[in-house]
Design an enzyme around this catalytic site. Structure first.
Site: not given
Ligand code: CO8
Length: 264
Positions: A111, A131, A108, A63
């Protein structure tokens, strides 16, 4: 502009989440677009769906953390419901949905893959429920579907530790059915979808419903669900033609033919 593409070829739809600049993270618009893409599919024509992500790096990286970062409790709950409603639509979609997981499937992303019927992935795929490291629980069904899919003990370990796992471990624990080189993944998913599409569509749909509904109840009630769906297939054109073809083949193997099932 939509964040989701839907392409129909033959009897298969390929739905692609297309927000590669954010690794296909799910914000509200992506969720709306995803729901609309599934609503747009004519299930009397299309017989199987492949769901994938744009690019070679990520299926869905979760998400959208930026969008979630300022939510109130009530807004958080509403966002969870929004995702759950779309994922439940996928899970209950009348025809099979195959997740072709082409990279990160985190939060997500993991999921949404679990709301699909079948998961296959590329060698670079990575799965996890990160999360608790962000101060929240999984909120799009992760606490429920992961435990049902791989067992409570393994699900709890993955969710409590927030550890990401690679494709080979996901395969070992039964989270995915198969692992392919990245360049072969979509072809493999489409081939599987074609195999499904070649079978009697009424029967395939009934199987999906029987498995899904049966898993939610006790075995006696589940078997009644199966009996009713089994019965519902009879007197259909597909059942008559499918069985007649088998009997023809027994009489004369040269009479073997590929049945063109009609969804009727
Ligand atoms: N949300 C928003 N933006 C994201 C996300 C995300 N989940 N993942 C990546 N991005 C964006 C980054 O911010 C970045 O954007 P920008 O270039 O503008 O800075 C771009 O995508 C590329 O990402 P990275 O530069 O970080 O790429 P890397 O190769 O260095 O890393 C990763 C890749 C490891 C996947 C890293 O991006 C990361 O850790 N992302 C987050 C992963 C995460 O924690 N996901 C879980 C989120 S929580 C969730 O899904 C809960 C679901 C239920 C929600 C219920 C709500 C009530």
């Amino acid at each position: 502009m939509s964040f989701v593409n839907c392409e129909v070829k033959d009897k298969i739809a390929v739905i692609t989440i297309n927000r590669p600049e954010a690794l296909n993270a799910l914000n509200s618009q992506v969720l709306d677009d995803l729901g609309a893409a599934f609503d747009s599919i004519d299930v009397n024509v299309v017989r199987a769906v492949v769901l994938t992500g744009a690019g070679e790096k990520s299926f869905v990286a979760g998400a959208d953390i930026g969008e979630m970062s300022t939510l109130s409790k009530a807004e958080g709950e509403a966002f969870g419901k929004k995702g759950n409603d779309v994922f439940r639509k996928i899970e209950q979609f009348p025809i099979p949905v195959i997740a072709a997981i082409n990279g990160f499937a985190l939060g997500g992303g993991c999921e949404i893959s679990m709301s699909c019927d079948i998961r296959i992935c590329s060698e670079n795929a990575m799965f996890g429920q990160p999360e608790v490291g962000l101060g929240i629980t999984p909120g799009f069904g992760g606490t429920q579907r992961l435990a049902r899919l791989i067992g409570a003990g393994m699900a709890k370990q993955l969710i409590y530790t927030a550890r990401n796992i690679k494709a080979d471990e996901a395969y070992r624990i039964g989270l995915v059915n198969a692992v392919y080189p990245q360049e072969e993944l979509l072809t493999a998913a489409e081939k599987m979808a074609s195999q499904i599409a070649a079978n009697a569509p009424i029967a395939v749909r009934a199987c999906k419903k029987a498995i899904n509904d049966g898993l939610q109840t006790d075995i006696d009630s589940a078997l009644v669900i199966e009996e009713k769906l089994f019965g519902s297939c009879f007197e259909s054109e597909d059942q008559r033609e499918g069985m007649a073809n088998f009997l023809r083949k027994k009489d004369d193997p040269k009479k073997v033919k590929v049945v063109d099932f009609k969804n009727a």
